[in-house]
Design an enzyme around this catalytic site. Structure first.
Site, PDB file in Angstrom:
ATOM      1  CG  HIS A 270      -2.048   0.951   1.124  1.00  0.00           C
ATOM      2  ND1 HIS A 270      -1.960   2.291   1.417  1.00  0.00           N
ATOM      3  CD2 HIS A 270      -3.300   0.731   0.681  1.00  0.00           C
ATOM      4  CE1 HIS A 270      -3.129   2.863   1.175  1.00  0.00           C
ATOM      5  NE2 HIS A 270      -3.972   1.941   0.730  1.00  0.00           N
ATOM      6  CG  ASP A 328      -8.128  -3.882  -3.507  1.00  0.00           C
ATOM      7  OD1 ASP A 328      -7.332  -2.939  -3.584  1.00  0.00           O
ATOM      8  OD2 ASP A 328      -9.374  -3.742  -3.547  1.00  0.00           O
TER       9      ASP A 328
HETATM   10  C1  SDX Z   1      -5.945   0.468  -3.108  1.00  0.00           C
HETATM   11  O1  SDX Z   1      -4.145   4.834  -1.846  1.00  0.00           O
HETATM   12  C2  SDX Z   1      -5.138   4.209  -1.379  1.00  0.00           C
HETATM   13  O2  SDX Z   1      -5.622   4.476  -0.256  1.00  0.00           O
HETATM   14  C3  SDX Z   1      -5.699   3.113  -2.243  1.00  0.00           C
HETATM   15  C4  SDX Z   1      -6.756   2.240  -1.591  1.00  0.00           C
HETATM   16  C5  SDX Z   1      -8.037   3.004  -1.375  1.00  0.00           C
HETATM   17  O3  SDX Z   1      -8.830   2.568  -0.516  1.00  0.00           O
HETATM   18  O4  SDX Z   1      -8.271   3.966  -2.117  1.00  0.00           O
HETATM   19  O5  SDX Z   1      -6.293   1.752  -0.348  1.00  0.00           O
HETATM   20  C6  SDX Z   1      -7.131   1.060  -2.477  1.00  0.00           C
HETATM   21  O6  SDX Z   1      -5.622   0.851  -4.204  1.00  0.00           O
HETATM   22  C7  SDX Z   1      -5.145  -0.563  -2.359  1.00  0.00           C
HETATM   23  C8  SDX Z   1      -3.878  -1.012  -3.155  1.00  0.00           C
HETATM   24  C9  SDX Z   1      -4.342  -2.026  -4.196  1.00  0.00           C
HETATM   25  N1  SDX Z   1      -3.224  -2.354  -5.128  1.00  0.00           N
HETATM   26  C10 SDX Z   1      -2.684  -3.578  -5.081  1.00  0.00           C
HETATM   27  O7  SDX Z   1      -2.922  -4.442  -4.241  1.00  0.00           O
HETATM   28  C11 SDX Z   1      -1.700  -3.833  -6.217  1.00  0.00           C
HETATM   29  C12 SDX Z   1      -0.448  -4.520  -5.663  1.00  0.00           C
HETATM   30  N2  SDX Z   1       0.208  -3.544  -4.833  1.00  0.00           N
HETATM   31  C13 SDX Z   1       1.266  -2.787  -5.401  1.00  0.00           C
HETATM   32  O8  SDX Z   1       1.187  -2.500  -6.762  1.00  0.00           O
HETATM   33  C14 SDX Z   1       1.802  -1.705  -4.511  1.00  0.00           C
HETATM   34  O9  SDX Z   1       1.914  -2.200  -3.245  1.00  0.00           O
HETATM   35  C15 SDX Z   1       1.077  -0.378  -4.462  1.00  0.00           C
HETATM   36  C16 SDX Z   1       0.845   0.189  -5.822  1.00  0.00           C
HETATM   37  C17 SDX Z   1      -0.212  -0.518  -3.754  1.00  0.00           C
HETATM   38  C18 SDX Z   1       2.010   0.537  -3.718  1.00  0.00           C
HETATM   39  O10 SDX Z   1       3.147   0.611  -4.532  1.00  0.00           O
HETATM   40  P1  SDX Z   1       4.435   1.354  -4.079  1.00  0.00           P
HETATM   41  O11 SDX Z   1       4.083   2.631  -3.404  1.00  0.00           O
HETATM   42  O12 SDX Z   1       5.422   1.394  -5.176  1.00  0.00           O
HETATM   43  O13 SDX Z   1       4.986   0.398  -2.958  1.00  0.00           O
HETATM   44  P2  SDX Z   1       6.234   0.754  -2.176  1.00  0.00           P
HETATM   45  O14 SDX Z   1       6.931   1.945  -2.707  1.00  0.00           O
HETATM   46  O15 SDX Z   1       5.838   0.805  -0.736  1.00  0.00           O
HETATM   47  O16 SDX Z   1       7.174  -0.508  -2.492  1.00  0.00           O
HETATM   48  C19 SDX Z   1       8.173  -0.770  -1.607  1.00  0.00           C
HETATM   49  C20 SDX Z   1       8.832  -2.039  -2.107  1.00  0.00           C
HETATM   50  C21 SDX Z   1       9.293  -1.973  -3.544  1.00  0.00           C
HETATM   51  O17 SDX Z   1      10.416  -2.859  -3.616  1.00  0.00           O
HETATM   52  P3  SDX Z   1      11.921  -2.205  -3.534  1.00  0.00           P
HETATM   53  O18 SDX Z   1      12.066  -1.345  -4.733  1.00  0.00           O
HETATM   54  O19 SDX Z   1      11.984  -1.444  -2.217  1.00  0.00           O
HETATM   55  O20 SDX Z   1      12.852  -3.402  -3.528  1.00  0.00           O
HETATM   56  O21 SDX Z   1       7.895  -3.123  -2.060  1.00  0.00           O
HETATM   57  C22 SDX Z   1       7.750  -3.671  -3.351  1.00  0.00           C
HETATM   58  C23 SDX Z   1       8.208  -2.621  -4.327  1.00  0.00           C
HETATM   59  O22 SDX Z   1       8.659  -3.233  -5.513  1.00  0.00           O
HETATM   60  N3  SDX Z   1       6.320  -3.954  -3.508  1.00  0.00           N
HETATM   61  C24 SDX Z   1       5.836  -5.168  -3.790  1.00  0.00           C
HETATM   62  C25 SDX Z   1       4.445  -5.027  -3.770  1.00  0.00           C
HETATM   63  N4  SDX Z   1       4.127  -3.751  -3.480  1.00  0.00           N
HETATM   64  C26 SDX Z   1       5.309  -3.087  -3.323  1.00  0.00           C
HETATM   65  N5  SDX Z   1       6.450  -6.336  -4.072  1.00  0.00           N
HETATM   66  C27 SDX Z   1       5.631  -7.390  -4.328  1.00  0.00           C
HETATM   67  N6  SDX Z   1       4.289  -7.339  -4.315  1.00  0.00           N
HETATM   68  C28 SDX Z   1       3.655  -6.173  -4.057  1.00  0.00           C
HETATM   69  N7  SDX Z   1       2.341  -6.103  -4.061  1.00  0.00           N
END
Ligand code: SDX
Length: 393
Positions: A270, A328
C-alpha cells in the site's frame, strides 16, 4: 538543470490538501472517518450512516438517519432515458467502461440543476450520486449478462436493494438473504473513503476547476479502474486462482522478489499502510461469514489466500518493506461468493467509494481558500535552444 530550477516554497504547500474527513496512520494501521475507527463503523453502523457521517461530519440522530435513508431511497430511480445509453455498449464491454460512460452522462441529465455554488444543490447532487450509483452498477451488470434491468425497490435497504437489482429475475421470486445483504453493506462501508488516494485526488483535481460533480465522479471511476488501485480486487482473485494450490505459493513469492520480473502480489502492499490494512482484517472476517452462510466449507482460493498471507507475513522481504494484505486481498473471494463475476468487483468498489469522492469534492468546493489544482513538475528536459533549419539537422 538543477541550478535553473529551485522549488518554489509554495510548491510543497499546494502538493497536499487539507481535509477533515478521513485520517490514516499507515505505520499503526489506523483508519478513522471523522474520528471514528473503521472497525466500529463497519461492525456497529450501516453504510448510509457512514455516508451521513462523511458528508455532515457527525453521526446522525435516529430522526436524521431516517430522513437520510428516505431521501436516498427516493432518489434511486434513474431517468428512463438513461437506460437507452447502455445499448450503445457491446454486451462484452467491461462494466467499469460502462460506469465511466453512464456516470459521465449523468452530468448531461443534471447539468442545469447543479449550481455548485448553492449549498442545497450541492447536497442534492451528493444525494443523487449516492442513491443512483447502485442502480447504475446493477444495470451495468444486468446489461453484460443479458438480463432485463430490475427497478429499485423502496421497501428494501440500500445493500438489499442493490443485491435485488443484480440478482432478481422476472421469471421467479427472489428473496434477498439478510446475512448476505448485511455483509454487502459492511463491504460498502469498508470502501467508503480513504483520504487522498489516487481516485479521490482525481475527483478533487477535476472538481477544483468547477466542473460538473457527476463528470468529476466519472473521472474518479476511470482512475479507480487501474490494477494498481481499485482494479486490484479483480487482479488479486485472478492471481489467487492462477496460483491454484498452496504448494505453488513459493514460486509466486520468488517471482514477487525477482527484480527482473515486474510481478507484484495483487492485494498486497500500500502507498500508505506499512502495517496491516485495518479494512483487510474486517474483510477477512466477512469472507468467512459469507462462506459459512452459503455453506461453502471448502474454498480452495481462500485456502491459497490464507496460506499466502501466512507465508508472506513471516517473510523478511515483505516485512522489511511493510507489505501486508490490503483491502483488495480478500474482497474478491467474498464478492465471488456473493455471486459477482470478477469484472464487477471494481464496480462495487466505485459504488461504495462514490460517497468518499463526493464528500471530499464537497469539502473542497466549500473551502473558501479553494483554488484550481495546479500540480507543479521538476523539469528534466532541454534548456533553451534555437530552431534548426532542416538542412542543419
Ligand atoms: C488500493 O491509496 C489508497 O488508499 C488506495 C486504496 C483506497 O482505498 O483507495 O487503499 C485502495 O488501491 C489498495 C492497493 C491495491 N493495489 C494492489 O494491491 C496492487 C499490488 N500492490 C502494489 O502495486 C503496490 O503495493 C502499491 C501500488 C499498492 C504501492 O506501490 P508502491 O508505493 O510502489 O509500494 P512501495 O513503494 O511501498 O514498495 C516498496 C517495495 C518496492 O520494492 P523495492 O524497490 O523497495 O525493492 O515493495 C515492493 C516494491 O517493488 N512492492 C511489492 C508489492 N508492493 C510493493 N512487491 C511485491 N508485491 C507487491 N504487491
Amino acid at each position: 538543470h538543477s541550478d535553473r530550477f529551485t522549488y518554489d516554497p509554495g510548491f510543497t504547500s499546494t502538493a497536499a490538501c487539507e481535509s477533515a474527513i478521513t485520517y490514516i496512520d499507515g505505520d499503526a494501521g489506523v483508519l478513522l472517518h471523522r474520528g471514528y475507527p473503521i472497525d466500529q463503523l463497519a461492525e456497529k453502523g450501516d453504510f448510509l450512516e457512514t455516508c451521513y457521517l462523511l458528508l455532515y461530519g457527525e453521526l446522525p440522530t435516529a430522526e436524521q438517519k431516517a430522513k437520510f435513508d428516505r431521501d436516498v431511497t427516493y432518489h434511486t430511480m434513474l431517468h428512463d432515458q438513461m437506460a437507452k445509453l447502455f445499448t450503445g455498449f457491446r454486451r462484452d464491454a467491461h462494466p467499469m467502461a460502462v460506469m465511466v460512460g453512464v456516470v459521465g452522462a449523468l452530468s448531461a441529465f443534471y447539468h442545469d440543476s447543479t449550481d455548485i455554488t448553492d449549498p442545497n444543490q450541492r447536497m442534492i447532487a451528493s444525494m443523487r450520486m449516492i442513491a443512483k450509483m447502485p442502480t447504475i452498477a446493477a444495470m451495468a451488470y444486468k446489461y453484460t449478462v443479458g438480463q432485463p434491468f430490475v427497478y429499485p425497490r423502496n421497501d428494501l435497504d440500500y445493500a438489499a436493494n442493490f443485491l435485488n437489482m443484480c440478482f432478481a429475475v422476472p421469471t421467479e421470486e427472489y428473496e434477498v438473504n439478510p446475512v448476505l445483504a448485511r455483509a454487502m453493506d459492511r463491504i460498502f462501508t469498508l470502501h467508503a473513503d480513504h483520504e487522498q488516494n489516487a481516485s479521490t485526488s482525481t475527483v478533487r483535481l477535476a472538481g477544483s476547476s468547477g466542473a460538473n460533480p457527476f463528470a468529476c465522479v466519472a473521472a474518479g471511476i476511470a482512475c479507480l479502474w487501474g490494477p494498481a488501485h481499485g482494479g486490484a480486487n479483480e487482479a488479486a482473485l485472478n492471481m489467487l486462482t492462477q496460483i491454484g494450490t498452496p504448494d505453488r505459493i513459493p514460486e509466486f513469492i520468488a517471482r514477487a522478489k525477482d527484480k527482473e520480473d515486474p510481478f507484484r502480489l495483487m492485494g498486497f502492499g500500500h502507498r500508505v499502510y506499512k502495517n496491516y490494512d485495518p479494512r483487510a482484517k474486517i474483510m477477512q472476517k466477512t469472507t468467512h461469514e459469507v462462506l459459512a452462510e452459503l455453506g461453502i466449507t471448502d474454498d480452495p482460493v481462500l485456502d491459497v489466500a490464507m496460506e499466502l498471507e501466512k507465508i508472506a507475513l513471516e517473510d523478511e522481504y515483505f516485512k522489511e518493506r511493510g507489505l501486508y494484505p490490503n483491502i483488495d486481498f480478500y474482497s474478491g473471494i467474498t464478492l465471488k461468493a456473493l455471486g459477482f463475476p470478477p469484472e464487477m468487483f471494481t464496480v462495487l468498489f466505485a459504488l461504495a467509494r462514490t460517497v468518499g469522492w463526493i464528500a471530499q469534492w464537497k469539502e473542497m468546493i466549500e473551502d473558501p481558500k479553494q483554488k484550481i489544482g495546479r500540480p507543479r513538475q521538476l523539469y528534466l528536459g532541454q534548456t533553451h535552444r534555437d530552431y534548426k533549419p532542416m538542412d542543419k539537422r
